[in-house]
Design a protein around this motif. Structure first.
Motif, PDB file in Angstrom:
ATOM      1  N   ARG A 174       0.861  -1.418   0.380  1.00 24.37           N
ATOM      2  CA  ARG A 174      -0.072  -0.041  -0.136  1.00 24.37           C
ATOM      3  C   ARG A 174       1.257   1.200   0.519  1.00 24.37           C
ATOM      4  O   ARG A 174       2.482   1.421   0.158  1.00 24.37           O
ATOM      5  N   SER A 175       0.364   2.215  -0.466  1.00 23.85           N
ATOM      6  CA  SER A 175       0.838   3.480  -0.256  1.00 23.85           C
ATOM      7  C   SER A 175       0.034   4.807   0.464  1.00 23.85           C
ATOM      8  O   SER A 175      -1.051   4.785   0.399  1.00 23.85           O
ATOM      9  N   PHE A 176       0.889   5.256   1.561  1.00 23.33           N
ATOM     10  CA  PHE A 176       0.406   6.184   2.290  1.00 23.33           C
ATOM     11  C   PHE A 176       0.201   7.325   1.911  1.00 23.33           C
ATOM     12  O   PHE A 176       1.245   7.976   3.121  1.00 23.33           O
ATOM     13  N   CYS A 177      -0.654   8.048   2.013  1.00 16.98           N
ATOM     14  CA  CYS A 177      -1.100   9.030   2.560  1.00 16.98           C
ATOM     15  C   CYS A 177      -0.859   9.832   3.522  1.00 16.98           C
ATOM     16  O   CYS A 177      -2.521  10.036   4.468  1.00 16.98           O
ATOM     17  N   TYR A 178      -0.923  11.700   3.706  1.00 15.92           N
ATOM     18  CA  TYR A 178      -1.238  12.581   5.397  1.00 15.92           C
ATOM     19  C   TYR A 178      -2.526  13.086   4.873  1.00 15.92           C
ATOM     20  O   TYR A 178      -2.376  13.360   3.341  1.00 15.92           O
ATOM     21  N   GLY A 212       4.427   7.245  -1.855  1.00 14.78           N
ATOM     22  CA  GLY A 212       5.737   5.906  -0.963  1.00 14.78           C
ATOM     23  C   GLY A 212       5.562   4.005  -1.221  1.00 14.78           C
ATOM     24  O   GLY A 212       4.448   4.415  -0.127  1.00 14.78           O
ATOM     25  N   GLU A 213       5.245   3.581  -2.057  1.00 16.47           N
ATOM     26  CA  GLU A 213       5.056   1.838  -1.642  1.00 16.47           C
ATOM     27  C   GLU A 213       5.434   1.513  -0.367  1.00 16.47           C
ATOM     28  O   GLU A 213       7.451   1.652  -0.617  1.00 16.47           O
ATOM     29  N   ILE A 214       4.961   0.736   0.249  1.00 12.53           N
ATOM     30  CA  ILE A 214       5.402  -0.040   1.111  1.00 12.53           C
ATOM     31  C   ILE A 214       4.746  -1.569   1.221  1.00 12.53           C
ATOM     32  O   ILE A 214       3.255  -0.775   1.537  1.00 12.53           O
ATOM     33  N   THR A 215       5.536  -3.113   1.792  1.00 10.33           N
ATOM     34  CA  THR A 215       5.026  -3.485   1.757  1.00 10.33           C
ATOM     35  C   THR A 215       4.152  -4.206   3.434  1.00 10.33           C
ATOM     36  O   THR A 215       4.727  -3.199   4.237  1.00 10.33           O
TER      37      THR A 215
END
Ligand code: NAD
Ligand code: UDP
Length: 322
Positions: free
Chosen positions: A215-219, A245-248
């Protein structure tokens, strides 16, 4: 300057709706909030009730929507948004995306207001194209459990474009990717509040599947800025707003353990049906059209969000059904 402009925000008592209320109040608009409180809380907007330029209607937007007086803008954000919410209330989710959207488009037409609707990266389903650009049509299982949300949002987009094309309503569509920040519910089942809640309570963190999905998390402040710019642009086709900014999920769990100083571990639970394997927004359209890109990096945003959750009264960190 904006003092005579009036904006209706549906889903105002929810996570994103409440931040949008704050932003439009700050910009000098008169804000009308509307919510049936099915997944939201008045606590998110209680600080606004004393203001002269804020009004609130407790109303289900899937039923006919009436707002006295003029409206210049409508932001349609009412909808359950977390998988556990929309799986508990699937019919209401389908109705708010379809009937609710129809009601608000009708209201926009009657009031000659510009309307922006909240769509989602879920319209791409379990995507076969990566990262996801707006021209990708998606890979959604219409009859799977997530279909109630994904198809409601796809219908919402189709209805919005039809009102634009046939009734000349001034429309905008934002496709929002996973967003986080203060005022999320600790028990809403989304991965970030779940992990932080588990860490605060001294529990192991539950990754679903093997945790390799991304997923890629946006503030939230970045998202609100993107939405604000889109509303005041001239662009009617969908625009992705999210942080690339993608992260497992495994890496994300490790970040939360580190952030919270927890000595617990990651444990594994079954992957929910149709859970997308990867998700990352292509934001080139937002960059070009809106001059927008996210500014808050994940370490900063997570710290602010963790501090918010820690500040909640004890009762709020106990998992419970809504
Ligand atoms: P949320 O659950 O915190 O807020 C949704 C709000 O809508 C709640 O206050 C709820 O009570 C209200 N609501 C639901 N059905 C309603 C109805 N029929 N009538 C009136 N009010 C109703 O969720 P959120 O994260 O703030 O999401 C807001 C919007 O953004 C949703 O449309 C969601 O689909 C979209 N979205 C959010 C994300 C995200 O990461 N947060 C991602 C993609 C899209
Ligand atoms: N997830 C997880 N553990 C949890 C909650 C969620 O591993 O306790 C995973 C979930 O399976 C998904 C990702 O985290 O792959 C993001 O889930 P969320 O519900 O936050 O959002 P969405 O699936 O809608 O992107």
């Amino acid at each position: 300057m904006n003092g005579d402009k009036r904006v209706l925000i549906t889903g105002a008592a929810g996570f994103l709706g409440s931040h949008l209320c704050d932003r439009f109040i700050k910009e000098g608009f008169r804000v009308v909030g509307m919510d049936n409180l099915i997944t939201g809380s008045l606590r998110n907007i209680e600080h606004l009730f004393q203001l002269e330029n804020f009004e609130f209607y407790h109303h289900d937007v899937s039923k006919f929507v009436h707002v006295p007086g003029n409206l210049d803008y409508i932001l349609h954000f009412a909808s359950p948004a977390s998988p556990i919410d929309y799986l508990k209330i699937p019919i209401q989710t389908l109705k708010v995306g379809s009937l609710g959207t129809h009601n608000l488009l009708g209201l926009a037409r009657a009031k000659k207001a510009r309307i922006l609707v909240a769509s989602t990266s879920e319209v791409y389903g379990d995507p076969l194209v990566h990262p996801q650009h707006e021209d990708y049509w998606g890979n959604v299982n219409p009859v799977g459990p997530r279909g109630v949300y994904d198809e409601a949002k796809r219908f919402q987009e189709a209805m919005t474009m039809a009102y634009h094309t046939y009734h000349k309503v001034d429309t905008r569509i934002v496709r929002i990717f996973n967003t986080y920040g203060p005022r999320m519910r600790l028990n809403d089942g989304r991965v970030l509040p779940t992990f932080i809640g588990q860490a605060i309570r001294g529990e192991d963190l539950t990754a679903f599947g093997d945790g390799s999905q991304t997923r890629s998390f946006c503030y939230v402040d970045d998202l609100v800025e993107g939405i604000y710019r889109l509303l005041f642009s001239n662009y009617v086709n969908p625009v992705n707003i999210g942080n690339p900014g993608e992260i497992t999920i495994n890496e994300f769990a490790e970040e939360i353990l580190k952030l919270t100083g927890s000595d617990r571990k990651v444990i594994y639970k079954p992957l929910p049906a149709d859970d997308p394997k990867q998700r990352k927004p292509d934001i080139s359209r937002a960059r070009e059209l809106l001059g927008w890109e996210p500014r808050v990096d994940r370490s900063e945003g997570l710290q602010i969000t963790y501090d918010y959750f820690k500040s909640l009264p004890e009762v709020d960190i106990t998992p419970k059904d809504f």
